[in-house]
Design a protein around this motif. Sequence first.
Motif, PDB file in Angstrom:
ATOM      1  N   PRO A  79     -66.664 -77.018 -52.132  1.00 24.38           N
ATOM      2  CA  PRO A  79     -65.773 -77.134 -53.295  1.00 24.38           C
ATOM      3  C   PRO A  79     -66.573 -77.357 -54.574  1.00 24.38           C
ATOM      4  O   PRO A  79     -67.599 -78.037 -54.570  1.00 24.38           O
ATOM      5  N   LEU A  80     -66.103 -76.762 -55.638  1.00 22.85           N
ATOM      6  CA  LEU A  80     -66.778 -76.899 -56.928  1.00 22.85           C
ATOM      7  C   LEU A  80     -65.705 -77.205 -57.958  1.00 22.85           C
ATOM      8  O   LEU A  80     -64.797 -76.396 -58.179  1.00 22.85           O
ATOM      9  N   GLN A  81     -65.790 -78.383 -58.592  1.00 26.90           N
ATOM     10  CA  GLN A  81     -64.781 -78.749 -59.572  1.00 26.90           C
ATOM     11  C   GLN A  81     -65.354 -79.703 -60.605  1.00 26.90           C
ATOM     12  O   GLN A  81     -66.429 -80.274 -60.418  1.00 26.90           O
ATOM     13  N   THR A  82     -64.622 -79.840 -61.704  1.00 30.23           N
ATOM     14  CA  THR A  82     -65.035 -80.731 -62.778  1.00 30.23           C
ATOM     15  C   THR A  82     -64.712 -82.171 -62.394  1.00 30.23           C
ATOM     16  O   THR A  82     -64.033 -82.428 -61.391  1.00 30.23           O
ATOM     17  N   SER A  83     -65.157 -83.104 -63.224  1.00 31.64           N
ATOM     18  CA  SER A  83     -64.876 -84.526 -62.969  1.00 31.64           C
ATOM     19  C   SER A  83     -63.389 -84.837 -63.057  1.00 31.64           C
ATOM     20  O   SER A  83     -62.913 -85.832 -62.510  1.00 31.64           O
ATOM     21  N   THR A  84     -62.636 -83.958 -63.761  1.00 34.39           N
ATOM     22  CA  THR A  84     -61.189 -84.166 -63.888  1.00 34.39           C
ATOM     23  C   THR A  84     -60.406 -83.405 -62.832  1.00 34.39           C
ATOM     24  O   THR A  84     -59.173 -83.392 -62.861  1.00 34.39           O
ATOM     25  N   GLY A  85     -61.116 -82.734 -61.923  1.00 35.29           N
ATOM     26  CA  GLY A  85     -60.444 -82.053 -60.825  1.00 35.29           C
ATOM     27  C   GLY A  85     -60.152 -80.586 -61.032  1.00 35.29           C
ATOM     28  O   GLY A  85     -59.583 -79.934 -60.153  1.00 35.29           O
ATOM     29  N   LEU A  86     -60.540 -80.025 -62.189  1.00 36.83           N
ATOM     30  CA  LEU A  86     -60.330 -78.595 -62.404  1.00 36.83           C
ATOM     31  C   LEU A  86     -61.328 -77.804 -61.551  1.00 36.83           C
ATOM     32  O   LEU A  86     -62.497 -78.176 -61.449  1.00 36.83           O
ATOM     33  N   PRO A  87     -60.881 -76.702 -60.937  1.00 40.97           N
ATOM     34  CA  PRO A  87     -61.825 -75.869 -60.186  1.00 40.97           C
ATOM     35  C   PRO A  87     -62.851 -75.237 -61.126  1.00 40.97           C
ATOM     36  O   PRO A  87     -62.549 -74.945 -62.290  1.00 40.97           O
ATOM     37  N   LYS A  88     -64.069 -75.038 -60.620  1.00 34.58           N
ATOM     38  CA  LYS A  88     -65.147 -74.427 -61.397  1.00 34.58           C
ATOM     39  C   LYS A  88     -65.450 -73.031 -60.880  1.00 34.58           C
ATOM     40  O   LYS A  88     -65.572 -72.824 -59.667  1.00 34.58           O
ATOM     41  N   THR A 134     -76.552 -49.804 -70.483  1.00 36.89           N
ATOM     42  CA  THR A 134     -75.103 -49.975 -70.352  1.00 36.89           C
ATOM     43  C   THR A 134     -74.630 -51.025 -71.351  1.00 36.89           C
ATOM     44  O   THR A 134     -75.100 -52.159 -71.352  1.00 36.89           O
ATOM     45  N   GLN A 135     -73.694 -50.638 -72.214  1.00 41.34           N
ATOM     46  CA  GLN A 135     -73.190 -51.528 -73.257  1.00 41.34           C
ATOM     47  C   GLN A 135     -72.309 -52.613 -72.639  1.00 41.34           C
ATOM     48  O   GLN A 135     -71.447 -52.324 -71.800  1.00 41.34           O
ATOM     49  N   THR A 136     -72.487 -53.852 -73.079  1.00 38.32           N
ATOM     50  CA  THR A 136     -71.775 -54.949 -72.444  1.00 38.32           C
ATOM     51  C   THR A 136     -71.787 -56.192 -73.324  1.00 38.32           C
ATOM     52  O   THR A 136     -72.188 -56.150 -74.497  1.00 38.32           O
ATOM     53  N   PHE A 137     -71.379 -57.307 -72.744  1.00 37.32           N
ATOM     54  CA  PHE A 137     -71.406 -58.612 -73.396  1.00 37.32           C
ATOM     55  C   PHE A 137     -72.444 -59.495 -72.714  1.00 37.32           C
ATOM     56  O   PHE A 137     -72.892 -59.210 -71.607  1.00 37.32           O
ATOM     57  N   SER A 138     -72.802 -60.578 -73.378  1.00 38.92           N
ATOM     58  CA  SER A 138     -73.642 -61.599 -72.765  1.00 38.92           C
ATOM     59  C   SER A 138     -72.895 -62.926 -72.830  1.00 38.92           C
ATOM     60  O   SER A 138     -72.287 -63.254 -73.844  1.00 38.92           O
ATOM     61  N   PHE A 139     -72.952 -63.673 -71.730  1.00 40.13           N
ATOM     62  CA  PHE A 139     -72.346 -65.008 -71.711  1.00 40.13           C
ATOM     63  C   PHE A 139     -73.306 -66.072 -72.238  1.00 40.13           C
ATOM     64  O   PHE A 139     -72.910 -67.235 -72.388  1.00 40.13           O
ATOM     65  N   TYR A 140     -74.542 -65.683 -72.519  1.00 38.20           N
ATOM     66  CA  TYR A 140     -75.536 -66.657 -72.986  1.00 38.20           C
ATOM     67  C   TYR A 140     -75.120 -67.232 -74.340  1.00 38.20           C
ATOM     68  O   TYR A 140     -74.872 -66.494 -75.291  1.00 38.20           O
ATOM     69  N   GLY A 141     -75.013 -68.547 -74.419  1.00 35.35           N
ATOM     70  CA  GLY A 141     -74.629 -69.205 -75.667  1.00 35.35           C
ATOM     71  C   GLY A 141     -73.138 -69.194 -75.941  1.00 35.35           C
ATOM     72  O   GLY A 141     -72.696 -69.709 -76.972  1.00 35.35           O
ATOM     73  N   SER A 142     -72.337 -68.619 -75.036  1.00 36.80           N
ATOM     74  CA  SER A 142     -70.891 -68.583 -75.246  1.00 36.80           C
ATOM     75  C   SER A 142     -70.238 -69.826 -74.654  1.00 36.80           C
ATOM     76  O   SER A 142     -70.879 -70.604 -73.939  1.00 36.80           O
ATOM     77  N   SER A 143     -68.963 -69.997 -74.933  1.00 38.09           N
ATOM     78  CA  SER A 143     -68.201 -71.078 -74.317  1.00 38.09           C
ATOM     79  C   SER A 143     -66.818 -70.553 -73.972  1.00 38.09           C
ATOM     80  O   SER A 143     -66.333 -69.584 -74.567  1.00 38.09           O
ATOM     81  N   PHE A 144     -66.198 -71.206 -72.995  1.00 40.98           N
ATOM     82  CA  PHE A 144     -64.869 -70.792 -72.537  1.00 40.98           C
ATOM     83  C   PHE A 144     -64.018 -72.042 -72.376  1.00 40.98           C
ATOM     84  O   PHE A 144     -64.422 -73.002 -71.717  1.00 40.98           O
ATOM     85  N   PHE A 149     -59.121 -73.963 -65.385  1.00 36.45           N
ATOM     86  CA  PHE A 149     -60.376 -74.038 -64.641  1.00 36.45           C
ATOM     87  C   PHE A 149     -61.539 -74.058 -65.622  1.00 36.45           C
ATOM     88  O   PHE A 149     -61.380 -73.782 -66.821  1.00 36.45           O
ATOM     89  N   SER A 150     -62.705 -74.377 -65.096  1.00 30.53           N
ATOM     90  CA  SER A 150     -63.929 -74.382 -65.895  1.00 30.53           C
ATOM     91  C   SER A 150     -64.765 -73.161 -65.524  1.00 30.53           C
ATOM     92  O   SER A 150     -64.812 -72.770 -64.350  1.00 30.53           O
TER      93      SER A 150
END
Length: 275
Positions: A79-88, A134-144, A149-150
């Motif tokens: 299982p992988l989740q945050t300290s508040t119980g949200l799944p990661k 191939t044109q795309t996005f990078s998640f580096y430096g991004s936030s969600f 969920f996290s």
Amino acid sequence: MQTDNKLNLKRPLIIVGAIVVLFIIFLIVKSPTTNNPNAPDTVASSSLLNKLYSIPTSVLNKVGSGTSSQKPEPISGQPLQTSTGLPKVLYMGAEYCPYCATERWAMVISLSRFGTFSNLKLTHSSTTDVYPDTQTFSFYGSSFNSTYFSFDPIELYSNIPSGSGYTVLQKPTSLQQSLQNTYDAPPYVSSSDQGAIPFIYFAGKYLIVGATYSPQLLQGETYDQIAASLDNPSNPIAKGMLGAANNISAALCKLTNNKPLTACTTTIQNLETKL
């Protein structure tokens, strides 16, 4: 009169020199950064992202699983989740990787139905690997940000060559590396695919390793051309990318108990039964 003649002779030289300087400046300003395979990533425009965020539900419903060749595999993982119980949800990939480039499009479309991204960058896969540039996005430096969920993205390497590989961007934590070592290996994947990326771990419930639709679909396409194709459910890019996004949404909806309903539609809930 002699002084005037000297001044008259200098004026054409000054004018020619000024024209040359202006021409050089023009070339510098006009030269697109895409000509430089090592150009730094730039922030994705809101107009491009809005096209992905506003794909009509009717189009997503019509595509269903489309031509996506691989669904999230159910696992009984750690299982992988945050300290508040949200799944990661853990993603591990690299900017140079063409399969990661392909999968990020589907991930951005799917995850944006559950939360909001900020600081997504534009990038491209290696120009010397298969399915180059191939044109795309990078998640580096991004936030969600999401209340459901996290999302923990790790871009291991850039697309900038360094020695026999690429420059390092991020190092996974010991737990993240342990998860990849365990679930990116037999019996979860074949021995020939061990350690492959992208690696997506849905809180110990589902797993994706590799691209879930063909990178060939995006070859030679610009960011805007790719985005423009997604309003047509019969377009090959839409059938592959949106089919992959829907399957990812199905795994995410299983994690969130089908919340929100705007993401976990009847079509998505039907796909959940096929995972």
